[in-house]
Write a protein that holds these residues in place. Sequence first.
Motif, mmCIF file in Angstrom:
data_model
loop_
_atom_site.group_PDB
_atom_site.id
_atom_site.type_symbol
_atom_site.label_atom_id
_atom_site.label_comp_id
_atom_site.label_asym_id
_atom_site.label_seq_id
_atom_site.Cartn_x
_atom_site.Cartn_y
_atom_site.Cartn_z
ATOM 1 N N GLY A 67 17.105 -0.094 -0.026
ATOM 2 C CA GLY A 67 18.107 0.893 -0.382
ATOM 3 C C GLY A 67 18.369 0.897 -1.863
ATOM 4 N N LEU A 68 19.463 1.521 -2.226
ATOM 5 C CA LEU A 68 19.889 1.635 -3.616
ATOM 6 C C LEU A 68 20.990 0.615 -3.880
ATOM 7 C CD1 LEU A 68 20.003 3.121 -6.360
ATOM 8 C CD2 LEU A 68 21.654 4.697 -5.296
ATOM 9 N N VAL A 69 20.815 -0.145 -4.942
ATOM 10 C CA VAL A 69 21.806 -1.160 -5.297
ATOM 11 C C VAL A 69 21.956 -1.190 -6.800
ATOM 12 C CG1 VAL A 69 20.081 -3.018 -5.381
ATOM 13 C CG2 VAL A 69 22.483 -3.565 -4.895
ATOM 14 N N GLN A 107 5.188 -3.347 -4.574
ATOM 15 C CA GLN A 107 4.279 -2.456 -5.274
ATOM 16 C C GLN A 107 5.060 -1.512 -6.161
ATOM 17 O OE1 GLN A 107 1.725 -0.100 -2.708
ATOM 18 N NE2 GLN A 107 0.163 0.042 -4.303
ATOM 19 N N PHE A 108 4.692 -1.504 -7.434
ATOM 20 C CA PHE A 108 5.271 -0.587 -8.390
ATOM 21 C C PHE A 108 4.402 0.669 -8.444
ATOM 22 C CE2 PHE A 108 8.227 -3.683 -9.714
ATOM 23 C CZ PHE A 108 7.566 -4.900 -9.806
ATOM 24 N N PRO A 109 4.977 1.807 -8.843
ATOM 25 C CA PRO A 109 4.182 3.036 -8.914
ATOM 26 C C PRO A 109 2.934 2.872 -9.768
ATOM 27 C CG PRO A 109 6.501 3.534 -9.162
ATOM 28 C CD PRO A 109 6.384 2.028 -9.183
ATOM 29 N N GLY A 110 1.803 3.235 -9.204
ATOM 30 C CA GLY A 110 0.561 3.170 -9.946
ATOM 31 C C GLY A 110 -0.037 1.785 -10.088
ATOM 32 N N MET A 128 17.600 -11.085 -1.611
ATOM 33 C CA MET A 128 17.380 -10.798 -3.023
ATOM 34 C C MET A 128 18.727 -10.706 -3.725
ATOM 35 S SD MET A 128 14.297 -8.000 -2.740
ATOM 36 C CE MET A 128 15.355 -6.733 -2.029
ATOM 37 N N ASN A 129 18.951 -11.597 -4.663
ATOM 38 C CA ASN A 129 20.192 -11.629 -5.433
ATOM 39 C C ASN A 129 19.913 -11.327 -6.900
ATOM 40 O OD1 ASN A 129 21.576 -12.467 -3.064
ATOM 41 N ND2 ASN A 129 21.138 -14.615 -3.517
ATOM 42 N N SER A 130 20.959 -11.021 -7.627
ATOM 43 C CA SER A 130 20.843 -10.746 -9.070
ATOM 44 C C SER A 130 19.731 -9.744 -9.339
ATOM 45 C CB SER A 130 20.589 -12.053 -9.822
ATOM 46 O OG SER A 130 21.615 -12.985 -9.591
ATOM 47 N N LEU A 131 19.739 -8.679 -8.596
ATOM 48 C CA LEU A 131 18.659 -7.702 -8.722
ATOM 49 C C LEU A 131 18.687 -7.007 -10.074
ATOM 50 C CD1 LEU A 131 18.740 -6.333 -5.107
ATOM 51 C CD2 LEU A 131 16.723 -7.247 -6.250
ATOM 52 N N LYS A 132 17.494 -6.705 -10.562
ATOM 53 C CA LYS A 132 17.313 -6.067 -11.860
ATOM 54 C C LYS A 132 16.615 -4.721 -11.665
ATOM 55 C CE LYS A 132 16.431 -10.658 -13.803
ATOM 56 N NZ LYS A 132 15.454 -11.498 -14.563
ATOM 57 N N PRO A 133 16.770 -3.806 -12.593
ATOM 58 C CA PRO A 133 16.045 -2.529 -12.475
ATOM 59 C C PRO A 133 14.537 -2.725 -12.311
ATOM 60 C CG PRO A 133 17.746 -2.349 -14.136
ATOM 61 C CD PRO A 133 17.714 -3.797 -13.718
ATOM 62 N N GLY A 139 6.505 -0.895 4.641
ATOM 63 C CA GLY A 139 7.191 -0.935 3.369
ATOM 64 C C GLY A 139 8.587 -0.350 3.429
ATOM 65 N N THR A 140 9.434 -0.875 2.570
ATOM 66 C CA THR A 140 10.800 -0.377 2.440
ATOM 67 C C THR A 140 11.131 -0.278 0.963
ATOM 68 O OG1 THR A 140 13.106 -0.743 3.127
ATOM 69 C CG2 THR A 140 11.807 -2.719 2.661
ATOM 70 N N GLN A 141 11.729 0.838 0.569
ATOM 71 C CA GLN A 141 12.006 1.102 -0.846
ATOM 72 C C GLN A 141 13.258 0.356 -1.289
ATOM 73 O OE1 GLN A 141 10.343 3.233 -3.236
ATOM 74 N NE2 GLN A 141 11.773 2.187 -4.623
ATOM 75 N N VAL A 142 13.141 -0.319 -2.404
ATOM 76 C CA VAL A 142 14.282 -0.954 -3.067
ATOM 77 C C VAL A 142 14.431 -0.320 -4.433
ATOM 78 C CG1 VAL A 142 15.165 -3.086 -4.071
ATOM 79 C CG2 VAL A 142 14.071 -3.129 -1.821
ATOM 80 N N THR A 143 15.610 0.222 -4.710
ATOM 81 C CA THR A 143 15.888 0.849 -5.996
ATOM 82 C C THR A 143 17.106 0.179 -6.606
ATOM 83 O OG1 THR A 143 14.994 2.962 -5.221
ATOM 84 C CG2 THR A 143 16.371 3.000 -7.193
ATOM 85 N N VAL A 144 16.916 -0.332 -7.811
ATOM 86 C CA VAL A 144 18.008 -1.003 -8.519
ATOM 87 C C VAL A 144 18.364 -0.138 -9.718
ATOM 88 C CG1 VAL A 144 18.810 -3.119 -9.607
ATOM 89 C CG2 VAL A 144 17.065 -3.222 -7.809
ATOM 90 N N SER A 145 19.533 0.467 -9.653
ATOM 91 C CA SER A 145 19.920 1.415 -10.696
ATOM 92 C C SER A 145 21.432 1.573 -10.704
ATOM 93 C CB SER A 145 19.251 2.768 -10.448
ATOM 94 O OG SER A 145 19.701 3.729 -11.383
ATOM 95 N N SER A 146 21.962 1.821 -11.892
ATOM 96 C CA SER A 146 23.388 2.100 -12.003
ATOM 97 C C SER A 146 23.644 3.597 -11.956
ATOM 98 C CB SER A 146 23.945 1.496 -13.284
ATOM 99 O OG SER A 146 23.211 1.977 -14.410
#
Length: 114
Positions: A9-11, A38-41, A81-86, A107-114
């Motif tokens: 999810g988004l965190v 996996q990162f894009p590309g 997963m703690n202290s997640l970073k972008p 796969g499951t999407q993880v998005t780290v964003s403010s």
Amino acid sequence: VQLQASGGGLVQPGGSLRLSCAASGSVLEFKVMGWYRQFPGKEREFTASTGVDGSPDYADSMKGRFTISRDDAENTVYLQMNSLKPEDTAIYYCRVFTVERDYWGKGTQVTVSS
């Protein structure tokens, strides 16, 4: 063997997520259970794994922030997963190994964003 991953999810940066991957099927004895991302590309890269004795192994960038665990009674592997970073933003895949072969989850999407 079918693998169902969940928990992405988004965190916000600094936040936490717990990924789960539940296995089902006719073969449910896994030598190793683990996570890749996996990162894009980019190619999928190793994140963490745990053996039958529960001993963990981590990629260097995850040490101290991520914790892998497994519940063999539930045929499930977790990634706390703690202290997640972008830069942790990626698709996370679970992977398990039986005596004969390996299996990948979707796969499951993880998005780290403010």
